[in-house]
Design a protein around this motif. Structure first.
Motif, PDB file in Angstrom:
ATOM      1  N   LEU A   1    -120.919  28.344  54.325  1.00 13.19           N
ATOM      2  CA  LEU A   1    -119.978  27.817  54.518  1.00 13.19           C
ATOM      3  C   LEU A   1    -118.672  28.241  55.525  1.00 13.19           C
ATOM      4  CD1 LEU A   1    -118.574  25.772  52.782  1.00 13.19           C
ATOM      5  CD2 LEU A   1    -118.131  27.171  51.579  1.00 13.19           C
TER       6      LEU A   1
ATOM      7  N   GLN B   1     -99.865  20.786  44.446  1.00 12.63           N
ATOM      8  CA  GLN B   1     -98.978  21.320  43.704  1.00 12.63           C
ATOM      9  C   GLN B   1     -97.718  20.953  44.160  1.00 12.63           C
ATOM     10  OE1 GLN B   1    -100.073  23.431  40.863  1.00 12.63           O
ATOM     11  NE2 GLN B   1     -97.886  23.764  40.555  1.00 12.63           N
TER      12      GLN B   1
ATOM     13  N   VAL C   1    -111.378  21.750  40.652  1.00 13.57           N
ATOM     14  CA  VAL C   1    -109.812  22.117  40.254  1.00 13.57           C
ATOM     15  C   VAL C   1    -109.210  20.733  39.358  1.00 13.57           C
ATOM     16  CG1 VAL C   1    -107.700  23.327  41.000  1.00 13.57           C
ATOM     17  CG2 VAL C   1    -109.943  24.049  42.037  1.00 13.57           C
TER      18      VAL C   1
ATOM     19  N   GLN D   1    -104.895  26.407  38.497  1.00 17.51           N
ATOM     20  CA  GLN D   1    -105.195  26.561  40.069  1.00 17.51           C
ATOM     21  C   GLN D   1    -104.571  27.448  41.022  1.00 17.51           C
ATOM     22  OE1 GLN D   1    -103.433  22.821  41.772  1.00 17.51           O
ATOM     23  NE2 GLN D   1    -104.577  21.146  40.862  1.00 17.51           N
TER      24      GLN D   1
ATOM     25  N   VAL E   1    -115.096  30.082  45.220  1.00 23.27           N
ATOM     26  CA  VAL E   1    -116.473  29.706  47.005  1.00 23.27           C
ATOM     27  C   VAL E   1    -116.797  30.798  47.057  1.00 23.27           C
ATOM     28  CG1 VAL E   1    -115.440  29.584  49.506  1.00 23.27           C
ATOM     29  CG2 VAL E   1    -113.950  27.786  47.761  1.00 23.27           C
TER      30      VAL E   1
ATOM     31  N   LEU F   1    -115.065  21.240  46.044  1.00 19.83           N
ATOM     32  CA  LEU F   1    -114.809  22.285  44.925  1.00 19.83           C
ATOM     33  C   LEU F   1    -112.967  21.502  44.417  1.00 19.83           C
ATOM     34  CD1 LEU F   1    -115.437  24.809  47.037  1.00 19.83           C
ATOM     35  CD2 LEU F   1    -116.359  25.243  44.513  1.00 19.83           C
ATOM     36  N   LEU F   2    -112.233  21.376  45.474  1.00 18.10           N
ATOM     37  CA  LEU F   2    -111.251  20.215  44.663  1.00 18.10           C
ATOM     38  C   LEU F   2    -111.241  19.133  43.999  1.00 18.10           C
ATOM     39  CD1 LEU F   2    -109.648  18.892  48.459  1.00 18.10           C
ATOM     40  CD2 LEU F   2    -109.300  20.705  47.048  1.00 18.10           C
TER      41      LEU F   2
ATOM     42  N   GLN G   1    -111.911  27.489  53.128  1.00 19.08           N
ATOM     43  CA  GLN G   1    -111.322  27.452  51.620  1.00 19.08           C
ATOM     44  C   GLN G   1    -110.368  27.100  52.077  1.00 19.08           C
ATOM     45  OE1 GLN G   1    -113.073  31.960  50.873  1.00 19.08           O
ATOM     46  NE2 GLN G   1    -110.946  32.313  50.109  1.00 19.08           N
TER      47      GLN G   1
ATOM     48  N   MET H   1    -108.726  24.534  51.432  1.00 21.87           N
ATOM     49  CA  MET H   1    -108.392  23.526  50.124  1.00 21.87           C
ATOM     50  C   MET H   1    -107.780  24.951  49.167  1.00 21.87           C
ATOM     51  SD  MET H   1    -112.300  24.770  47.909  1.00 21.87           S
ATOM     52  CE  MET H   1    -110.995  24.955  46.813  1.00 21.87           C
TER      53      MET H   1
ATOM     54  N   VAL I   1    -110.112  30.173  42.809  1.00 25.81           N
ATOM     55  CA  VAL I   1    -110.349  29.640  44.150  1.00 25.81           C
ATOM     56  C   VAL I   1    -111.242  30.222  44.469  1.00 25.81           C
ATOM     57  CG1 VAL I   1    -110.007  28.130  45.796  1.00 25.81           C
ATOM     58  CG2 VAL I   1    -108.604  27.321  43.826  1.00 25.81           C
ATOM     59  N   GLN I   2    -110.608  30.916  45.032  1.00 29.19           N
ATOM     60  CA  GLN I   2    -110.988  32.273  46.231  1.00 29.19           C
ATOM     61  C   GLN I   2    -112.541  32.903  45.671  1.00 29.19           C
ATOM     62  OE1 GLN I   2    -108.520  34.900  47.425  1.00 29.19           O
ATOM     63  NE2 GLN I   2    -107.706  33.494  48.697  1.00 29.19           N
TER      64      GLN I   2
ATOM     65  N   LEU J   1    -104.165  22.273  47.417  1.00 28.05           N
ATOM     66  CA  LEU J   1    -104.128  22.314  46.563  1.00 28.05           C
ATOM     67  C   LEU J   1    -102.676  22.753  46.410  1.00 28.05           C
ATOM     68  CD1 LEU J   1    -107.350  24.464  44.508  1.00 28.05           C
ATOM     69  CD2 LEU J   1    -106.300  21.831  44.341  1.00 28.05           C
TER      70      LEU J   1
END
Lengths: 191, 178
Positions: free
Chosen positions: B63, B79, A55, A13, A22, A51-52, B68, B71, A18-19, B75
């Protein structure tokens, strides 16, 4: 960056990973989602959820396909749920006999671009499975066997759905797609 | 290869995924059949046209940057929730050994106490208290119990016996007389 390393970082994670996902796949996924569901706002939510989920499920990704194909598979599943939920919603509205909601006063220019025109109308008229196959073939440039694997259906089913979808598009877009006459030109002549 | 077979494999021919042998057969058929050449060309043009139109329809779409951000926020929230769950699990795991040990000791003590109490009751049955000049007389008698049950066309009887015991205190003189 190597895709394997990227997946490895997604598993932990890492926000940087993640970036990167994207940045490299976000727009393409979003465009595909727009074609699949025909609505920009919904497409954004679908991509975000895709995307979630990616991950969250990264530890289970075995690297048998490219990262984009894996992400697109998640998107397709979510889109199917979206279509099912929307059908249910329409049914509920019918039950309550409410007036349909008025259209947005000022839809954005991009929404108008996406949702108007003969192509958008023709896509909307296709059923979900036919639209999926058409988009995978002509937007994602997938081969027949790749589509079959991606959707978990036989190559024969892919071909028959594709055949039907193309015929339907030709019927609805006679000017754009009928290069060799047949029913399209007949309809054109009638008009 | 005939027309029907070629049409059936048209997509694979376009994809270039036919086996070398099937591809050679398709090429031979195409060189001889104008209708299949026409179908192939039509399919190519439709493919190209649809691809171009779909791209033109969506090329301008991007997008939104907030996706982003949303997201990353989602996350981070997941966490922290996971970490707090882990904290609770760690707390209980740390307590598990002492709690388990204490419970075992308590159970053992309760078991020993109950065992001692029951064995004391067995070894020293309660004796009725006797006043002076009284003796304890134990009388036992048997009561026959008759039962009848029907089995088909027969009535079957059975007899069982129940032994009753009565402890009575009697004055010693009366007991001697008896």
């Amino acid at each position: 960056m190597d895709e394997e390393q990227l997946v490895q970082r997604l598993r932990s994670q890492d926000p940087g990973a993640v970036q990167e996902v994207v940045a490299s796949h976000g727009d393409r996924l979003f465009r595909s989602a727009c074609l699949l569901c025909g609505d920009q706002a919904e497409a954004q939510d679908l991509v975000q959820e895709t995307l979630l989920q990616a991950v969250r499920s990264a530890p289970r990704f075995q690297g048998r396909s490219t990262v984009y194909t894996w992400l697109h598979g998640i998107l397709l599943n979510l889109t199917r749920h979206y279509h099912r939920d929307r059908k249910r919603l329409v049914y509920d509205e019918e039950l309550t006999r409410q007036e349909p909601a008025p259209p947005e006063e000022n839809p954005s220019r991009l929404d108008v671009e996406l949702t108007t025109g003969a192509l958008a109308d023709a896509l909307t008229c296709l059923s979900g499975p036919h639209r999926e196959v058409l988009i995978l073939r002509f937007y994602e440039d997938m081969k027949i066997h790749e589509i079959a694997t991606h959707l978990g259906i036989s190559k024969g089913t892919v071909k028959s759905r594709l055949h039907y979808a193309i015929a339907e598009m030709q019927r609805r877009l006679p000017g754009e797609l009928n290069h060799f006459g047949a029913c399209g030109t007949e309809e054109k002549a009638k008009r | 290869m005939n027309c029907r077979r070629f049409q059936h494999r048209l997509y694979e021919y376009l994809d270039g995924t036919l086996s070398p042998r099937a591809e050679a057969a398709a090429e031979t058929h195409l060189s001889e059949c104008a209708a299949c050449r026409w179908a192939l060309e039509a399919e190519r043009r439709i493919s190209q046209s649809l691809s171009e139109q779909l791209r033109r329809k969506t090329d301008f779409l991007k997008l939104a940057p907030e996706v982003q951000r949303r997201m990353v926020a989602a996350l981070a929230k997941e966490q922290s929730a996971r970490e707090s769950d882990q904290g609770i699990v760690f707390f209980w795991r740390r307590l598990a050994w002492p709690l388990g040990l204490a419970a075992s000791v308590l159970l053992l003590a309760a078991g020993v106490f109950l065992h001692l109490r029951s064995s004391r009751q067995q070894t020293s049955p309660a004796q009725p208290r006797l006043a002076e000049g009284e003796v304890l007389v134990q009388l036992s008698y048997v009561v026959p119990i008759y039962t009848f049950r029907r089995e088909g066309g027969f009535v079957i009887d059975a007899v069982t016996y129940q032994t009753n015991v009565v402890n009575e205190r009697l004055p010693a003189q009366l007991a001697r007389l008896k």
